[in-house]
Design a protein around this motif. Structure first.
Motif: not given
Length: 235
Positions: A109-127
């Motif tokens: 999962l990346v920040d769409a602006t910077t392209g850098r990886p980000i930790r997967i938020p709980d609101e995403v992983s819960s899906h």
């Protein structure tokens, strides 16, 4: 689990009436995209949150390729979604229910602006509730690159290679690399390690190493920086 039922179309078959590698990868990535749509985590939903899933690695094990007009079922499910990575399995079954293709994939999962990886938020992983991991022989996600290679003619990334992320589509790297397979080479496994996304107009130079049981194609830019490494393994 998400299931996609289809039939091998004429436009998806090669000269041997088998499903092409390009079409195979399209089925896999299409099924994962449709699965995310049903879970309320479509690409558009993520972009609205300034996030995007980027494919980091494929391992695709091929027992046999389906034939023209053959009924197929593609299944996909996540088995781990936490930290920086989303891990997802795939399989393809023939009309008799036999699993003819198994696959593993690693997503970031990346920040769409910077392209850098980000930790997967709980609101995403819960899906993406974890499901049982597919029984297959998993390999390391890093592909060893041979020291010796033959450099081929450069390729310019055209418009029809570009997807909704404005990057070269994942399947197109394999389509490009496949051109360097010897005619008699029988592929039983495909591995792809994605390094840097190519965009429209980029110059891509294939570095090809052909061995008895493996063909490695490293797609690099004019400075030798890798876009992706594609490894074909023989039976």
């Amino acid at each position: 689990m998400y299931e996609l039922n289809s039939k091998v179309r004429y436009s998806e078959a090669n000269s041997k009436s088998e499903l092409t590698f390009h079409a195979l990868l399209n089925y896999l990535q299409d099924s994962s995209t449709l699965h995310s749509e049903t879970l309320g985590e479509s690409g558009a939903d993520l972009r609205a949150q300034n996030m995007a899933w980027i494919l980091s690695f494929w391992q695709i094990c091929i027992e046999e390729m389906p034939k023209l007009s053959e009924d197929i079922k593609v299944s996909t499910w996540p088995y781990q979604t936490k930290g920086l990575f989303g891990l997802r399995n795939f399989c393809m079954e023939n009309a008799n229910g036999k699993r003819i293709i198994k696959a593993n994939s690693i997503w970031v999962l990346v920040d769409a602006t910077t392209g850098r990886p980000i930790r997967i938020p709980d609101e995403v992983s819960s899906h993406y509730p974890d499901e049982p991991k597919l029984d297959m022989d998993y390999c390391d996600r890093k592909i060893a690159v041979p020291a010796e290679y033959m450099e081929m003619s450069a390729i310019t990334v055209p418009k029809y290679f570009i997807d909704t992320n404005n990057h070269m589509n994942n399947a197109k790297y394999v389509m490009v690399a496949e051109e360097y397979l010897p005619a008699e080479f029988k592929t039983k496994e495909i591995r792809v390690e994605y390094k840097n996304a190519a965009v429209l107009g980029d110059t891509m130079i294939p570095r090809v190493t052909v061995e008895d049981d493996a063909v490695t194609v490293v797609l690099v830019d004019e400075n030798g920086k890798a876009y992706a490494t594609v490894l074909f393994l023989a039976s």
